[in-house]
Scaffold this motif. Structure first.
Motif, PDB file in Angstrom:
ATOM      1  N   ARG A  87       0.954  -1.225   0.267  1.00  8.51           N
ATOM      2  CA  ARG A  87      -0.134  -0.145  -0.092  1.00  8.51           C
ATOM      3  C   ARG A  87       1.473   0.751   0.139  1.00  8.51           C
ATOM      4  NH1 ARG A  87      -0.195   2.609   4.994  1.00  8.51           N
ATOM      5  NH2 ARG A  87       0.252   0.665   7.000  1.00  8.51           N
ATOM      6  N   ARG A  88       0.331   2.391   0.054  1.00  7.51           N
ATOM      7  CA  ARG A  88       1.340   3.502   0.027  1.00  7.51           C
ATOM      8  C   ARG A  88       1.432   4.292   1.336  1.00  7.51           C
ATOM      9  NH1 ARG A  88      -0.576   9.040  -3.539  1.00  7.51           N
ATOM     10  NH2 ARG A  88       1.071  10.480  -2.777  1.00  7.51           N
ATOM     11  N   SER A  89       2.545   4.652   1.179  1.00  5.02           N
ATOM     12  CA  SER A  89       2.694   4.939   2.910  1.00  5.02           C
ATOM     13  C   SER A  89       2.224   6.251   3.256  1.00  5.02           C
ATOM     14  CB  SER A  89       4.524   5.171   3.185  1.00  5.02           C
ATOM     15  OG  SER A  89       4.675   5.584   4.131  1.00  5.02           O
ATOM     16  N   ALA A  90       2.142   6.422   4.111  1.00  2.00           N
ATOM     17  CA  ALA A  90       1.618   7.831   4.910  1.00  2.00           C
ATOM     18  C   ALA A  90       2.027   9.138   5.199  1.00  2.00           C
ATOM     19  CB  ALA A  90       0.877   7.755   6.490  1.00  2.00           C
ATOM     20  N   ILE A  91       3.553   8.735   5.150  1.00  2.20           N
ATOM     21  CA  ILE A  91       4.518   9.977   4.652  1.00  2.20           C
ATOM     22  C   ILE A  91       5.493   9.528   3.481  1.00  2.20           C
ATOM     23  CG2 ILE A  91       4.464   9.804   7.046  1.00  2.20           C
ATOM     24  CD1 ILE A  91       7.455   8.394   7.401  1.00  2.20           C
ATOM     25  N   ASP A  92       6.185  10.456   2.973  1.00  2.00           N
ATOM     26  CA  ASP A  92       6.355  10.643   1.731  1.00  2.00           C
ATOM     27  C   ASP A  92       8.226  11.156   1.989  1.00  2.00           C
ATOM     28  OD1 ASP A  92       6.217  13.441   2.215  1.00  2.00           O
ATOM     29  OD2 ASP A  92       4.052  13.559   0.465  1.00  2.00           O
TER      30      ASP A  92
END
Length: 370
Positions: A297-302
């Motif tokens: 899934r996509r991380s909540a931080i970038d």
């Protein structure tokens, strides 16, 4: 030694426990800090003294005895009272004379309930944290958080269906229908859930497993918030074991910290990389230095967070939160909880965290002095 017991006692009467403890023993440094901490608890101790009935155990000694039980891996009050009969170090720590009798185990156990009633564990932990802050051992800006499973004092056999008539005939017993204390129980093919089952031993314990490769156990969850400078525990709590407990409790502990205008950081593992947690801690004034969970899934931080060197440092230091967890489970004999219910277990966990801080403070004191 020859002679009557009375003569032997008179020969020993010229000694004191103070004479028997080496001057360089580490326990002396720990006792010096412990004697300082309860100074702010005088009003609480005064309210704990019994006003009628038989003579009770002084609350100061109850608190010190709890510290000893944590440091020396005492699994029960009865075992502690038995050791107090012959261990001169224990008597010295509690200010008992060399010929003083140990506490009665039953009386001691009942008196320890007063520590729970007056929330002494929370007050003692706060006082220990205050001592660390006075010594400037704690960082006010950088923290790490984590949680761990603590096995409840309840067997999986006690995890039975919630039925209106209380019938658990389908959940226990051997092939001959015999039900006993250690009856054979086969869980294969049975769907067991916290929504449909409850432990008859500890109704607040919940069936939980940390990963797909681990067995599900009736558990509670312990939570720690440490600061990153000296790896001292800033806050500790114990909750039911649920999928949201780690993040919810972490947010609560961060919310209890004193407000600061300066932005702070909090590190955590991949379990904390969720949209809601990241948004909550940012709203509290913290930068979430959590490990990215971008496997499926996509991380909540970038990259706006991970590109900074501080994120790498936080990820390296956050692993030190495992040190107090390891101490609590081994030295503190907490791999399996010894009490039933969240209230008593939470007080025990809070005291264990306070004692860990005491030992860590004394170690830092010795390093600073050297």
């Amino acid at each position: 030694m020859r002679g009557s017991p009375d003569r032997q006692l008179s020969m020993l009467s010229s000694l004191s426990t103070e004479d028997l403890i080496p001057e360089d023993h580490p326990i002396r440094r720990i006792r010096a800090v412990v004697d300082t901490v309860p100074a702010g608890l005088d009003d609480d101790f005064e309210a704990m003294y019994a006003t009628s009935g038989r003579r009770s155990v002084p609350p100061e000694q109850l608190l010190k005895a709890t510290v000893l039980m944590a440091m020396y891996s005492m699994r029960s009050e009865r075992a502690f009272c038995e050791r107090l009969n012959y261990d001169m170090l224990f008597k010295w720590f509690l200010d008992l004379p060399i010929d003083g009798r140990a506490f009665d185990a039953t009386t001691f156990t009942k008196n320890r309930q007063r520590l729970l009633d007056h929330e002494i564990a929370d007050r003692f932990f706060a006082a220990v944290v205050a001592q660390a802050k006075l010594r400037r051992y704690m960082s006010p800006d950088h923290f790490s958080v984590d949680g761990t499973l603590l096995q409840a004092w309840a067997s999986n056999k006690s995890f039975k269906p919630d039925t209106a008539d209380g019938d658990d005939s389908g959940d226990s017993g051997d092939s001959n229908g015999f039900k006993g204390r250690n009856a054979e129980v086969d869980f294969k093919g049975q769907k067991r859930s916290n929504k449909t089952h409850t432990s008859t031993t500890d109704p607040d314990a919940m069936l939980f497993r940390k990963s797909n490769n681990a067995a599900a156990e009736l558990s509670y969850m312990g939570h720690l918030l440490i600061e990153n400078r000296s790896a001292l525990i800033v806050d500790a709590d114990l909750t039911q074991a649920t999928g949201f407990a780690e993040r919810d409790c972490a947010t609560d502990m961060l919310r209890r910290l004193p407000k600061r205008a300066r932005r702070r950081t909090v590190a955590g593992d991949k379990n904390y990389d969720t949209k809601d947690f990241v948004a909550d801690v940012r709203g509290l004034g913290f930068t979430p230095h959590v490990a990215q969970n971008n496997t499926n899934r996509r991380s909540a931080i970038d990259g706006r967070t991970t590109r900074h060197a501080g994120h790498v440092v936080s990820q390296r230091i956050r692993k030190r939160v495992e040190e107090p967890f390891g101490w609590i489970k081994t030295v503190g004999a907490g791999r399996k909880l010894r009490y039933i219910g969240p209230q008593r277990n939470r007080a025990w966990f809070k005291m264990e965290a306070a004692v860990y801080n005491l030992i860590r403070i004394c170690s830092l004191d010795a390093t600073a002095a050297g």
